[in-house]
Enzyme design. Structure first.
Site, PDB file in Angstrom:
ATOM      1  N   LYS A   3       0.866  -1.187   0.000  1.00 51.75           N
ATOM      2  CA  LYS A   3       0.000   0.000   0.000  1.00 51.75           C
ATOM      3  C   LYS A   3       0.895   1.228   0.000  1.00 51.75           C
ATOM      4  O   LYS A   3       2.048   1.165   0.433  1.00 51.75           O
ATOM      5  CB  LYS A   3      -0.877   0.003   1.258  1.00 51.75           C
ATOM      6  CG  LYS A   3      -2.075   0.908   1.176  1.00 51.75           C
ATOM      7  CD  LYS A   3      -3.248   0.271   0.463  1.00 51.75           C
ATOM      8  CE  LYS A   3      -4.361   1.281   0.242  1.00 51.75           C
ATOM      9  NZ  LYS A   3      -5.581   0.652  -0.308  1.00 51.75           N
ATOM     10  N   ASP A  61      -6.981   4.509  -4.649  1.00 54.59           N
ATOM     11  CA  ASP A  61      -7.610   4.409  -3.321  1.00 54.59           C
ATOM     12  C   ASP A  61      -8.216   5.793  -3.077  1.00 54.59           C
ATOM     13  O   ASP A  61      -8.388   6.568  -4.037  1.00 54.59           O
ATOM     14  CB  ASP A  61      -6.583   4.033  -2.235  1.00 54.59           C
ATOM     15  CG  ASP A  61      -7.242   3.686  -0.896  1.00 54.59           C
ATOM     16  OD1 ASP A  61      -7.864   2.628  -0.802  1.00 54.59           O
ATOM     17  OD2 ASP A  61      -7.161   4.503   0.050  1.00 54.59           O
TER      18      ASP A  61
HETATM   19  P1  NDP Z   1     -12.947   8.101  -2.880  1.00 57.21           P
HETATM   20  O1  NDP Z   1     -11.867   9.076  -2.669  1.00 57.21           O
HETATM   21  O2  NDP Z   1     -13.507   7.895  -4.228  1.00 57.21           O
HETATM   22  O3  NDP Z   1     -14.187   8.447  -1.910  1.00 57.21           O
HETATM   23  C1  NDP Z   1     -14.026   8.480  -0.530  1.00 57.21           C
HETATM   24  C2  NDP Z   1     -15.341   8.941   0.089  1.00 57.21           C
HETATM   25  O4  NDP Z   1     -15.245   8.839   1.500  1.00 57.21           O
HETATM   26  C3  NDP Z   1     -15.652  10.389  -0.216  1.00 57.21           C
HETATM   27  O5  NDP Z   1     -17.040  10.578  -0.227  1.00 57.21           O
HETATM   28  C4  NDP Z   1     -15.011  11.101   0.972  1.00 57.21           C
HETATM   29  O6  NDP Z   1     -15.561  12.376   1.252  1.00 57.21           O
HETATM   30  C5  NDP Z   1     -15.290  10.140   2.092  1.00 57.21           C
HETATM   31  N1  NDP Z   1     -14.245  10.280   3.112  1.00 57.21           N
HETATM   32  C6  NDP Z   1     -12.904  10.133   2.939  1.00 57.21           C
HETATM   33  N2  NDP Z   1     -12.245  10.384   4.069  1.00 57.21           N
HETATM   34  C7  NDP Z   1     -13.186  10.666   4.973  1.00 57.21           C
HETATM   35  C8  NDP Z   1     -13.143  11.011   6.350  1.00 57.21           C
HETATM   36  N3  NDP Z   1     -11.974  11.092   7.016  1.00 57.21           N
HETATM   37  N4  NDP Z   1     -14.324  11.225   6.977  1.00 57.21           N
HETATM   38  C9  NDP Z   1     -15.503  11.117   6.301  1.00 57.21           C
HETATM   39  N5  NDP Z   1     -15.602  10.807   5.001  1.00 57.21           N
HETATM   40  C10 NDP Z   1     -14.471  10.592   4.355  1.00 57.21           C
HETATM   41  O7  NDP Z   1     -12.411   6.737  -2.264  1.00 57.21           O
HETATM   42  P2  NDP Z   1     -12.918   5.248  -2.526  1.00 57.21           P
HETATM   43  O8  NDP Z   1     -14.392   5.244  -2.703  1.00 57.21           O
HETATM   44  O9  NDP Z   1     -12.053   4.656  -3.545  1.00 57.21           O
HETATM   45  O10 NDP Z   1     -12.535   4.555  -1.147  1.00 57.21           O
HETATM   46  C11 NDP Z   1     -13.426   4.490  -0.034  1.00 57.21           C
HETATM   47  C12 NDP Z   1     -12.966   3.418   0.925  1.00 57.21           C
HETATM   48  O11 NDP Z   1     -12.956   2.153   0.228  1.00 57.21           O
HETATM   49  C13 NDP Z   1     -11.543   3.559   1.486  1.00 57.21           C
HETATM   50  O12 NDP Z   1     -11.512   3.035   2.793  1.00 57.21           O
HETATM   51  C14 NDP Z   1     -10.714   2.701   0.563  1.00 57.21           C
HETATM   52  O13 NDP Z   1      -9.515   2.267   1.189  1.00 57.21           O
HETATM   53  C15 NDP Z   1     -11.674   1.546   0.350  1.00 57.21           C
HETATM   54  N6  NDP Z   1     -11.394   0.724  -0.816  1.00 57.21           N
HETATM   55  C16 NDP Z   1     -11.386   1.280  -2.081  1.00 57.21           C
HETATM   56  C17 NDP Z   1     -11.139   0.476  -3.181  1.00 57.21           C
HETATM   57  C18 NDP Z   1     -11.231   1.011  -4.563  1.00 57.21           C
HETATM   58  O14 NDP Z   1     -11.163   0.205  -5.501  1.00 57.21           O
HETATM   59  N7  NDP Z   1     -11.409   2.290  -4.778  1.00 57.21           N
HETATM   60  C19 NDP Z   1     -10.817  -0.953  -3.029  1.00 57.21           C
HETATM   61  C20 NDP Z   1     -10.951  -1.454  -1.676  1.00 57.21           C
HETATM   62  C21 NDP Z   1     -11.181  -0.607  -0.631  1.00 57.21           C
HETATM   63  P3  NDP Z   1     -14.733  13.707   0.881  1.00 57.21           P
HETATM   64  O15 NDP Z   1     -14.870  13.844  -0.599  1.00 57.21           O
HETATM   65  O16 NDP Z   1     -15.413  14.770   1.656  1.00 57.21           O
HETATM   66  O17 NDP Z   1     -13.321  13.465   1.329  1.00 57.21           O
END
Ligand code: NDP
Length: 448
Positions: free
Chosen positions: A129, A169
């Site tokens: 990672k 991510d």
């Molecule tokens: P994105 O950046 O596309 O979206 C993240 C979302 O979560 C946004 O809506 C963001 O809001 C919100 N968010 C992020 N940080 C925080 C925080 N500290 N508090 C509240 N809301 C928060 O990321 P992904 O959708 O790709 O990833 C989401 C989760 O899924 C993560 O944990 C990631 O590790 C996991 N994941 C993702 C994969 C992938 O293929 N993308 C694969 C496996 C796991 P804002 O815009 O306001 O920051």
């Protein structure tokens, strides 16, 4: 809950001493060790081979300076990370997180989880990672490009299609992967599948964008089916509004559920008529706006400032898809009290240990992240296969492979839980099944 197995309890103390100031990493190791107690009892050969000691120590940790120049001509400096955690079953594989909260402890927890997740996919991928404390929010395309180029200028010395293959991510989407891939190609003068999540015109896989969110629902569907339930007619709450949340919303809706809430780090929306996903995609994927803009188009929906309140919305099924530790004990109690009977994790480690205790105390069906969100990395693995073959598979082909992989993952978790006397505990099942494959490979390869 304290560990009963003395060997694992002592090792956990060593891990705590050696990794001070990294609570998320300690939390992830503690959870895995709790599940592995019966394995430690049954498999003294793995203790003798030093597998447990070795698996909690990354093979390599790379930390580097990322200097770049902003639109005002001012030099900015971020910190870059890549943790190459475990390569027992394949090249290191795992995403790059770009978020101001990133520090070594976050990347280590994610890299550690990735070892077991990748193992569960059945594909040959080790765990890694990376990321940076850079915040893409509010930056111009030019600033994001200069950051990504600087980041890759150092990272390219450590990765390669047979060594370490990063992906997206939080904060790293198609735009960032494109800039990083371009820079890698320029520096190395080679066109290889060194990153996954690439654009479709340069080696990306169809269905990669959808994979994690779809996979979460495929896993959830298997778990529900095994317990006599389904998505049909259920009310679902999903946190986040990024990549995972959007495609989980899409698939849950296709499977007959009504998704009524989404969030971002500022607040959440509640739409009792069901989320208008086309609007969310336009706001988040195209315009990069905040979720609160949703109510300007749908004034009948409600926006509430602050993201943790989303768990007070009554629902049957909850899918956290935002970030780590987003559900604490209190939120979990509220979910259970309001009738939520299933919780499946899209984000990595979204539940605190107290929240997990609440799920079990209330007999909720609990699908842990390392199993439920493995669809993203699984399709990344399929992207690597397509790149090696120099072929592209159809959307239907990739989606059906993803679906089968998620079914297999559920089956392994279910069977491992049963085999170790913890039927229905898919968290233990996921940790045990993911661990055993890596552990056998580590033992077979000797003390490396
Ligand atoms: P994105 O950046 O596309 O979206 C993240 C979302 O979560 C946004 O809506 C963001 O809001 C919100 N968010 C992020 N940080 C925080 C925080 N500290 N508090 C509240 N809301 C928060 O990321 P992904 O959708 O790709 O990833 C989401 C989760 O899924 C993560 O944990 C990631 O590790 C996991 N994941 C993702 C994969 C992938 O293929 N993308 C694969 C496996 C796991 P804002 O815009 O306001 O920051």
């Amino acid at each position: 809950m304290a560990l009963q197995n003395k060997y694992l309890a002592d090792l956990l103390e060593t891990v705590k001493k050696r990794n001070q100031g990294e609570p998320e990493f300690i939390q992830a190791v503690t959870e895995v060790f709790t599940s592995l107690e019966p394995v430690a009892e049954k498999r003294p050969d793995l203790i003798e081979a030093g597998v447990f000691e070795r698996i909690v120590e990354p093979e390599r940790q790379i930390i580097f300076r990322v200097p770049w120049v902003d639109d005002n001509g001012v030099t900015q400096v971020n910190r870059g990370f890549r943790i190459e955690f475990n390569s027992a079953i394949g090249p290191y594989k795992g995403g790059l997180r770009l978020h101001p909260s990133v520090y070594i402890g976050i990347i280590k927890f994610l890299g550690f989880e990735q070892i077991f997740k990748n193992s569960l996919t059945t594909l040959p991928m080790g765990g890694g990672k990376g990321g940076s404390d850079f915040d893409p929010k509010g930056k111009s395309d030019g600033e994001v490009m200069r950051f990504c180029q600087s980041f890759m200028t150092e990272l390219c010395k450590h990765i390669g299609p047979n060594t370490d293959v990063p992906a997206g991510d939080i904060g790293t989407g198609a735009r960032e992967i494109g800039y990083m891939f371009g820079q890698y190609k320029r520096l190395r003068n080679e066109f290889t599948g060194v990153l996954t999540g690439k654009g479709l015109t340069f080696g990306g896989s169809l269905a990669r964008t959808e994979a994690t969110g779809y996979g979460v629902c495929y896993f959830a569907n298997e778990m529900l089916k095994a317990n006599g339930k389904s998505f049909e007619g259920q009310t679902v709450v999903i946190s986040g509004s990024g990549n995972v949340a959007i495609y989980a919303t899409q698939k849950a809706t296709e499977l007959g559920a009504k998704v009524v809430a989404l969030s971002d780090s500022n607040g959440y929306i509640y739409d009792e008529n069901g989320i208008d996903l086309a609007l969310v995609k336009q706001l988040k994927e195209v315009e990069r706006k905040r979720i609160k803009e949703y109510v300007t188009v749908h004034p009948e929906a409600k926006y509430t400032e602050g993201c943790s309140g989303i768990w007070t919305i009554p629902c049957d099924i909850a899918l956290p898809c935002a970030t780590q530790n987003e559900i604490d004990g209190e939120s979990a109690e509220t979910l259970a009290k309001n009738g939520c009977y299933a919780l499946v994790e899209g984000s990595n480690m979204p539940s605190t240990p107290e929240a997990i205790d609440v799920y079990f105390e209330n007999n909720m069906l609990y699908g842990p992240a390392k199993a439920a969100n493995a669809g993203g990395v699984a399709v990344s693995g399929l992207e690597m296969s397509q790149n090696s073959e120099r072929l592209s598979w159809t959307f239907e082909d990739v989606d059906s492979r993803l679906h089968n992989i998620m079914k297999e993952i559920f089956k392994s978790c279910d069977e491992a839980a049963k085999e170790y006397g913890m039927e229905g505990n898919y968290m233990a099942g996921a940790n045990i099944a993911g661990f055993l494959k890596v552990a056998e490979a580590m033992k077979a390869q000797g003390c490396v």
